[in-house]
Design a protein around this motif. Structure first.
Motif, PDB file in Angstrom:
ATOM      1  N   GLN A 251     -31.572  15.578  35.613  1.00  0.00           N
ATOM      2  CA  GLN A 251     -31.370  14.139  35.771  1.00  0.00           C
ATOM      3  C   GLN A 251     -31.794  13.389  34.506  1.00  0.00           C
ATOM      4  N   THR A 252     -30.868  12.622  33.955  1.00  0.00           N
ATOM      5  CA  THR A 252     -31.128  11.803  32.775  1.00  0.00           C
ATOM      6  C   THR A 252     -30.587  10.407  33.037  1.00  0.00           C
ATOM      7  N   ASP A 253     -31.433   9.407  32.911  1.00  0.00           N
ATOM      8  CA  ASP A 253     -31.028   8.013  33.165  1.00  0.00           C
ATOM      9  C   ASP A 253     -30.315   7.867  34.504  1.00  0.00           C
ATOM     10  N   ASN A 254     -30.864   8.560  35.501  1.00  0.00           N
ATOM     11  CA  ASN A 254     -30.341   8.489  36.870  1.00  0.00           C
ATOM     12  C   ASN A 254     -28.939   9.087  37.012  1.00  0.00           C
ATOM     13  N   ILE A 255     -28.549   9.909  36.049  1.00  0.00           N
ATOM     14  CA  ILE A 255     -27.285  10.648  36.131  1.00  0.00           C
ATOM     15  C   ILE A 255     -27.611  12.123  36.324  1.00  0.00           C
ATOM     16  N   ASN A 256     -27.013  12.737  37.339  1.00  0.00           N
ATOM     17  CA  ASN A 256     -27.199  14.173  37.560  1.00  0.00           C
ATOM     18  C   ASN A 256     -26.236  14.944  36.667  1.00  0.00           C
ATOM     19  N   VAL A 257     -26.804  15.580  35.648  1.00  0.00           N
ATOM     20  CA  VAL A 257     -26.008  16.316  34.671  1.00  0.00           C
ATOM     21  C   VAL A 257     -25.861  17.762  35.138  1.00  0.00           C
TER      22      VAL A 257
ATOM     23  N   GLY B  26     -13.078   7.818  32.129  1.00  0.00           N
ATOM     24  CA  GLY B  26     -12.491   7.335  33.373  1.00  0.00           C
ATOM     25  C   GLY B  26     -12.231   8.393  34.421  1.00  0.00           C
ATOM     26  N   ASN B  27     -12.693   9.601  34.186  1.00  0.00           N
ATOM     27  CA  ASN B  27     -12.487  10.704  35.136  1.00  0.00           C
ATOM     28  C   ASN B  27     -13.559  11.749  34.883  1.00  0.00           C
ATOM     29  N   ALA B  28     -13.936  12.479  35.931  1.00  0.00           N
ATOM     30  CA  ALA B  28     -15.016  13.455  35.757  1.00  0.00           C
ATOM     31  C   ALA B  28     -14.603  14.620  34.863  1.00  0.00           C
TER      32      ALA B  28
ATOM     33  N   ARG C 289     -12.812  21.671  27.980  1.00  0.00           N
ATOM     34  CA  ARG C 289     -12.840  20.448  28.776  1.00  0.00           C
ATOM     35  C   ARG C 289     -14.027  19.579  28.393  1.00  0.00           C
ATOM     36  N   ILE C 290     -13.909  18.308  28.782  1.00  0.00           N
ATOM     37  CA  ILE C 290     -15.025  17.361  28.676  1.00  0.00           C
ATOM     38  C   ILE C 290     -15.331  16.870  30.086  1.00  0.00           C
ATOM     39  N   ILE C 291     -16.593  16.992  30.454  1.00  0.00           N
ATOM     40  CA  ILE C 291     -17.073  16.533  31.758  1.00  0.00           C
ATOM     41  C   ILE C 291     -17.812  15.210  31.567  1.00  0.00           C
ATOM     42  N   GLU C 292     -17.498  14.214  32.371  1.00  0.00           N
ATOM     43  CA  GLU C 292     -18.295  12.981  32.404  1.00  0.00           C
ATOM     44  C   GLU C 292     -18.990  12.927  33.755  1.00  0.00           C
ATOM     45  N   HIS C 293     -20.285  13.231  33.747  1.00  0.00           N
ATOM     46  CA  HIS C 293     -21.010  13.599  34.966  1.00  0.00           C
ATOM     47  C   HIS C 293     -21.135  12.472  35.986  1.00  0.00           C
ATOM     48  N   LYS C 294     -21.256  11.247  35.540  1.00  0.00           N
ATOM     49  CA  LYS C 294     -21.512  10.146  36.473  1.00  0.00           C
ATOM     50  C   LYS C 294     -20.378   9.988  37.484  1.00  0.00           C
ATOM     51  N   HIS C 295     -19.159  10.396  37.101  1.00  0.00           N
ATOM     52  CA  HIS C 295     -18.020  10.198  37.999  1.00  0.00           C
ATOM     53  C   HIS C 295     -18.054  11.118  39.217  1.00  0.00           C
TER      54      HIS C 295
ATOM     55  N   GLY D  44     -20.911   6.880  39.692  1.00  0.00           N
ATOM     56  CA  GLY D  44     -22.019   6.156  39.070  1.00  0.00           C
ATOM     57  C   GLY D  44     -21.575   4.884  38.368  1.00  0.00           C
ATOM     58  N   THR D  45     -22.474   3.899  38.349  1.00  0.00           N
ATOM     59  CA  THR D  45     -22.236   2.624  37.665  1.00  0.00           C
ATOM     60  C   THR D  45     -23.316   2.349  36.619  1.00  0.00           C
ATOM     61  N   GLN D  46     -23.999   3.401  36.159  1.00  0.00           N
ATOM     62  CA  GLN D  46     -25.063   3.220  35.171  1.00  0.00           C
ATOM     63  C   GLN D  46     -24.494   2.628  33.877  1.00  0.00           C
ATOM     64  N   LYS D  47     -25.356   2.006  33.094  1.00  0.00           N
ATOM     65  CA  LYS D  47     -24.909   1.342  31.866  1.00  0.00           C
ATOM     66  C   LYS D  47     -24.584   2.334  30.755  1.00  0.00           C
ATOM     67  N   THR D  48     -25.137   3.545  30.841  1.00  0.00           N
ATOM     68  CA  THR D  48     -24.825   4.584  29.859  1.00  0.00           C
ATOM     69  C   THR D  48     -24.097   5.724  30.569  1.00  0.00           C
ATOM     70  N   THR D  49     -23.617   6.676  29.768  1.00  0.00           N
ATOM     71  CA  THR D  49     -22.927   7.817  30.357  1.00  0.00           C
ATOM     72  C   THR D  49     -23.289   9.081  29.590  1.00  0.00           C
ATOM     73  N   ILE D  50     -23.081  10.216  30.206  1.00  0.00           N
ATOM     74  CA  ILE D  50     -23.361  11.515  29.582  1.00  0.00           C
ATOM     75  C   ILE D  50     -22.120  12.381  29.717  1.00  0.00           C
ATOM     76  N   ILE D  51     -21.680  12.938  28.585  1.00  0.00           N
ATOM     77  CA  ILE D  51     -20.524  13.838  28.598  1.00  0.00           C
ATOM     78  C   ILE D  51     -20.954  15.225  28.126  1.00  0.00           C
TER      79      ILE D  51
END
Length: 368
Positions: free
Chosen positions: A44-50, A263-265, A278-284, A288-295
């Motif tokens: 978990q980083t910035d409330n995003i489960n990576v 715009g997609n996980a 591939r590229i994963i964007e975990h918040k999706h 998630g609506t966090q202000k930052t994102t993790i790919i």
């Protein structure tokens, strides 16, 4: 003395430990990593489960498995609908009427089927001998060239003509406008991440991390009456018959100061020129609506001893070698082999749970 020493704190080992405890047995779970959960572990980083070891979406049509896993966590309604990027062109996955429209501007299933038939008419593929044959027979030349060939050859490190046809049969081909990657009845991602599942399974069970079974094998073996082993089966037998082959992965995680990167996980990159698959964007995964994102960029790499094993290469040569190791495993009186590495089999999460429960039923001689 413990009743069971469980080598590996992934899904197979955790399910077995949980059920053994319910049967009044004592278990010691060890893992060489600094966390439990195996490849479903989330950081978990910035409330995003990576998803630290690649994207995991739980899916099954087995109601028993679905109800079993929901003892430990609630699932959201995430539906896996990847996007394929081929040299800047975007296509829906899995292959369905949206994909066919994007490629050929066809609007009916009959039109799409006619194009596929025309593309393979001169190939005369009766019984597919390899992945290329199977893919061409299923979806024709255009989809094979743009969306399968490059991605698959990056993933496995060999030509599609050298891969068995069954690998591609897992992919749905639909003549409906349906972007749901899986055909299964139940699907979702755990609310709050996968760690909750492992924490629930291992609750009240002694778990020791940063312990390599092979570093102190003799002493560890003496701690229990039986071993449940979920590591590589060839490593257990000290590679005496030779090495089984695997594919490994390298992950590049990046935190970005933006709310939404793609715009997609899941975005698959299907041409050979881009080195990652591939590229994963975990918040999706959890809306998630966090202000930052993790790919995470995912790179397939050639496996070498000492690296993590992700995908068994289940071709004829390796299957024959595994069967010889399986004969050795069957001769071990007090060792249970399980999981993707212990059984040298490509398992999805629900299949690992099912295999672990089956092993428990055999061990304790009763239904779960």
């Amino acid at each position: 003395m413990f009743d069971y020493l469980i080598v590996g704190a992934g899904l197979f080992g955790a399910v077995f430990a949980h059920e053994a405890k319910k049967n009044g047995k004592s278990c010691l779970v060890i893992d060489k990593r600094n966390h439990s959960g195996g490849n479903i572990y989330c950081r978990q980083t910035d409330n995003i489960n990576v998803h630290e070891y690649g994207a995991h979406i739980f899916h099954t049509s087995d109601k028993t498995i679905w109800e079993y896993i929901q003892q430990f966590v609630q699932f959201n309604h995430y539906i896996n609908s990847p996007i394929a990027n081929y040299k800047g062109e975007l296509y829906n996955l899995p292959f369905n009427m949206n994909t066919f429209y994007q490629l050929w501007k066809v609007q009916t299933p009959k039109e799409a089927q006619q194009i596929i038939a025309s593309q393979i008419a001169d190939l005369n593929i009766q019984e597919p001998q390899n992945l290329e044959d199977q893919a061409l027979k299923l979806v024709g030349k255009d989809i094979y060239e743009k969306l399968i060939k490059g991605y698959t050859e990056k993933q496995w490190g060999v030509s599609c003509t050298q891969l068995p046809p069954f690998i591609i049969r897992r992919l749905p081909v639909r003549f409906t406008f349906d972007n749901n990657y899986f055909n299964d009845t139940y699907q979702g991602v755990p609310v709050g991440g996968y760690n909750k599942i492992i924490e629930g399974l291992l609750d009240g069970i002694e778990t020791r991390l940063n312990i390599d079974f092979f570093t102190d094998r003799n002493q560890l073996t003496k701690l229990a009456h039986k071993i449940v082993y979920t590591g590589c089966i060839d490593e257990y037998f000290e590679y005496q018959l030779g090495e089984l082959e695997y594919r490994s992965l390298k992950f590049e995680h990046e935190q970005l100061d933006m709310q939404n990167f793609q715009g997609n996980a899941v975005f698959n990159y299907t041409d050979r020129e881009i080195p990652y698959t591939r590229i994963i964007e975990h918040k999706h995964f959890e809306f998630g609506t966090q202000k930052t994102t993790i790919i995470t960029k995912e790179y397939p790499v050639q496996w070498q001893r000492g690296m993590e094993c992700y995908y068994p290469i289940n071709n004829e040569k390796n299957t024959q070698l595994y069967n010889r190791y399986k004969d050795l495993a069957n001769a071990e009186n007090n060792v249970i082999f399980g999981g993707r590495l212990g059984e040298y089999k490509y398992y999805d999460m629900h299949q690992v749970i099912g295999a672990a429960l089956k092993s428990v039923q055999k061990e304790f001689n009763h239904e779960i």
